[in-house]
Design a protein around this motif. Structure first.
Motif, PDB file in Angstrom:
ATOM      1  N   LEU A   1      51.455  32.209  38.698  1.00 32.68           N
ATOM      2  CA  LEU A   1      52.576  32.832  39.530  1.00 32.68           C
ATOM      3  C   LEU A   1      52.323  32.688  40.987  1.00 32.68           C
ATOM      4  CD1 LEU A   1      53.370  36.019  37.615  1.00 32.68           C
ATOM      5  CD2 LEU A   1      54.213  33.804  36.953  1.00 32.68           C
TER       6      LEU A   1
ATOM      7  N   VAL B   1      55.221  29.734  37.855  1.00 34.78           N
ATOM      8  CA  VAL B   1      56.729  30.244  38.176  1.00 34.78           C
ATOM      9  C   VAL B   1      56.801  30.731  39.900  1.00 34.78           C
ATOM     10  CG1 VAL B   1      57.985  32.564  37.879  1.00 34.78           C
ATOM     11  CG2 VAL B   1      56.440  31.360  35.970  1.00 34.78           C
ATOM     12  N   THR B   2      57.758  30.378  40.586  1.00 34.18           N
ATOM     13  CA  THR B   2      57.891  30.417  41.799  1.00 34.18           C
ATOM     14  C   THR B   2      58.885  31.479  42.355  1.00 34.18           C
ATOM     15  OG1 THR B   2      59.526  28.876  42.429  1.00 34.18           O
ATOM     16  CG2 THR B   2      57.102  27.997  42.244  1.00 34.18           C
ATOM     17  N   GLY B   3      58.884  31.760  43.649  1.00 34.32           N
ATOM     18  CA  GLY B   3      59.614  33.128  43.945  1.00 34.32           C
ATOM     19  C   GLY B   3      61.199  32.834  44.296  1.00 34.32           C
TER      20      GLY B   3
ATOM     21  N   THR C   1      61.257  26.404  43.229  1.00 32.69           N
ATOM     22  CA  THR C   1      62.096  26.710  44.642  1.00 32.69           C
ATOM     23  C   THR C   1      62.234  25.138  45.364  1.00 32.69           C
ATOM     24  OG1 THR C   1      60.259  27.269  45.689  1.00 32.69           O
ATOM     25  CG2 THR C   1      61.401  29.042  44.640  1.00 32.69           C
TER      26      THR C   1
ATOM     27  N   ALA D   1      62.024  32.760  33.494  1.00 34.80           N
ATOM     28  CA  ALA D   1      60.773  32.226  33.107  1.00 34.80           C
ATOM     29  C   ALA D   1      60.014  33.059  32.100  1.00 34.80           C
ATOM     30  CB  ALA D   1      59.497  31.957  34.512  1.00 34.80           C
TER      31      ALA D   1
ATOM     32  N   ALA E   1      63.219  33.611  38.346  1.00 36.14           N
ATOM     33  CA  ALA E   1      61.810  34.000  37.783  1.00 36.14           C
ATOM     34  C   ALA E   1      61.845  34.853  36.702  1.00 36.14           C
ATOM     35  CB  ALA E   1      61.074  34.378  39.141  1.00 36.14           C
TER      36      ALA E   1
ATOM     37  N   ALA F   1      56.859  34.527  43.597  1.00 34.55           N
ATOM     38  CA  ALA F   1      57.215  34.974  42.299  1.00 34.55           C
ATOM     39  C   ALA F   1      56.821  36.349  42.018  1.00 34.55           C
ATOM     40  CB  ALA F   1      56.474  34.194  41.310  1.00 34.55           C
TER      41      ALA F   1
END
Ligand code: CTP
Length: 409
Positions: A45, A18-20, A95, A27, A24, A49
């Motif tokens: 993460l 999971v990215t920022g 992202t 997710a 998010a 994230a």
């Protein structure tokens, strides 16, 4: 589409990156769905994230506590362990920064290190503002990843953060689950299969600096090679273009129809599957000038001669059990012209492309095709919707796998 996603996902280890991005929070729903379907989900993460979602939310929902750093684990090399143990790695949302770092091979956190360390299939679901998604740098990175065999679940059009509307919204979690299930279901169904693919348009010299070319970009052939490699095939790609290829693909660079003919015919006998996606010139200048033709000598008369028809030769020499695939680029009477080529060249599957529209055929990333099968298989022609070239490559490989299962070898 797989009928029973639970049967595919049960007990499979899914690393969920999971990215920022603002998406998010979606997710969380994706994590829950994967767990509900029986997957063993390990969340990873990024620092970004953690600005949008809480570590404890994922730890509570997933099968293991969330990981956030390369250095907070008792294990000194958590990324190799995570990468090796994974059946699939999914990044949602991905992202622009994550796509760029992954495409460039930069591993500066646990997620990117895991992505580089894994041999498992990877699914990315990008999410960002429309301007960012459409930026050539992002599109270039996505194309690079697709060519390496990464499954990209394209973003959707809709409301974005800040009230804007446009393409870039994270795909619905149900579509991401479908992408993961599709990748796992296909698995390594081409393991041990030798696949020979051609890509790109040939160049035929007029003189030392000029040549006759065509609009083929090589994207379709490179997508087939990437997808076949991801599915476990031993792939040789004979190509005229310098696009990236998936790790492990043997690349043979050629320029002319003659060079392509030699490279392909020397290797085809040992191949289980041959896919002629290249746009081979039908004619070439008979006597190319070794030097540059000068204007002062007047307009040259270029006499053309036919090139070897590689696909027709492959059809004549086809060993028992080999699946031979051709592409037919047409502007008129698509079905009939392609069917005639299928018969004339003795191929098993013909992928017929209408290249007259703006969104299919040459240069673009999408394609719409009709798959035609040789008469002895008695299968009806199959029309595809407008899909990415990666998805069309996987669909074609699905059909090739099905034919090989029926074929006596
Ligand atoms: N092909 C080939 N060698 C050639 C020309 C074409 O192997 N000299 C292959 C292409 O790779 C493709 C298929 O034949 O898989 C059909 O190519 P296409 O150009 O559509 O058909 P042609 O037979 O060349 O017919 P036309 O150009 O008249 O449509």
């Amino acid at each position: 589409m797989v009928d029973d996603p639970g049967a595919v996902l049960a007990g499979r280890r899914v690393v969920l990156g999971v990215t920022g991005g603002i998406a998010a929070y979606k997710a969380v729903e994706l994590c829950r769905r994967l767990v509900d379907l029986g997957a063993h989900v390990v969340p990873v993460l990024t620092e970004g994230a953690l600005r949008f979602v809480g570590e404890s939310t994922f730890s509570a929902l997933a099968s293991e506590p969330a990981r956030t750093s390369l250095f907070d684990d008792v294990d000194p090399i958590p990324h190799t362990r995570l990468g090796r143990a994974a059946d699939v790695v999914v990044v949602a949302p991905a992202t622009a920064a994550l796509l760029g770092r992954y495409a460039a091979g930069i591993s500066d956190d646990l997620l990117t290190a895991t992505l580089l360390a894994t041999r498992a299939p990877v699914v990315v679901a990008p999410a960002m503002h429309t301007e960012m998604w459409e930026h050539p740098a992002v599109q270039g990175n996505v194309a690079t990843l697709r060519a390496r065999g990464v499954e990209v679940v394209d973003p959707e059009a809709g409301r974005l953060a800040g009230g804007d509307v446009g393409e870039g919204r994270l795909a619905d979690p149900a579509r991401i689950v479908d992408g993961v299930v599709g990748v796992l279901a296909r698995g390594h169904d081409l393991a041990g299969v030798r696949v020979l693919v051609t890509a790109g348009g040939t160049r035929e010299a007029i003189d030392a600096v000029r040549f006759i070319a065509n609009r083929s970009s090589g994207k379709m052939g490179h997508a087939v090679a990437g997808a076949a490699a991801r599915r476990g095939a031993a792939v040789t790609l004979v190509t005229t273009v310098s696009r990236p290829v998936a790790a492990g693909v043997e690349r043979v660079e050629v320029e002319t129809a003659e060079e392509m003919a030699q490279a392909v015919l020397a290797r085809a006998g040992a191949a289980d599957v041959v896919v002629m996606a290249a746009a081979v010139a039908d004619f070439r200048p008979k006597a190319p000038s070794p030097g540059k033709l000068k204007k002062r000598d007047g307009v040259p008369e270029v006499v053309l001669e036919p090139t070897p028809d590689i696909l027709a030769t492959l059809g004549e020499r086809k060993p028992a059990g080999q699946v031979l695939v051709g592409f037919a680029a047409e502007t008129d009477d698509l079905h009939r012209n392609a069917a005639a080529k299928l018969d004339a060249k003795n191929v098993d599957i013909m992928v017929a492309n209408d290249v007259s529209g703006p969104d299919a055929g040459f240069e673009v990333d999408t394609n719409r095709a009709i798959l035609l099968y040789s008469h002895d298989r008695g299968l009806p022609a199959e029309e595809t919707p407008l899909v990415s070239k990666g998805d069309l490559a996987d669909l074609l490989l699905d059909r090739i796998v099905a034919q090989r299962e029926k074929e006596p070898r």
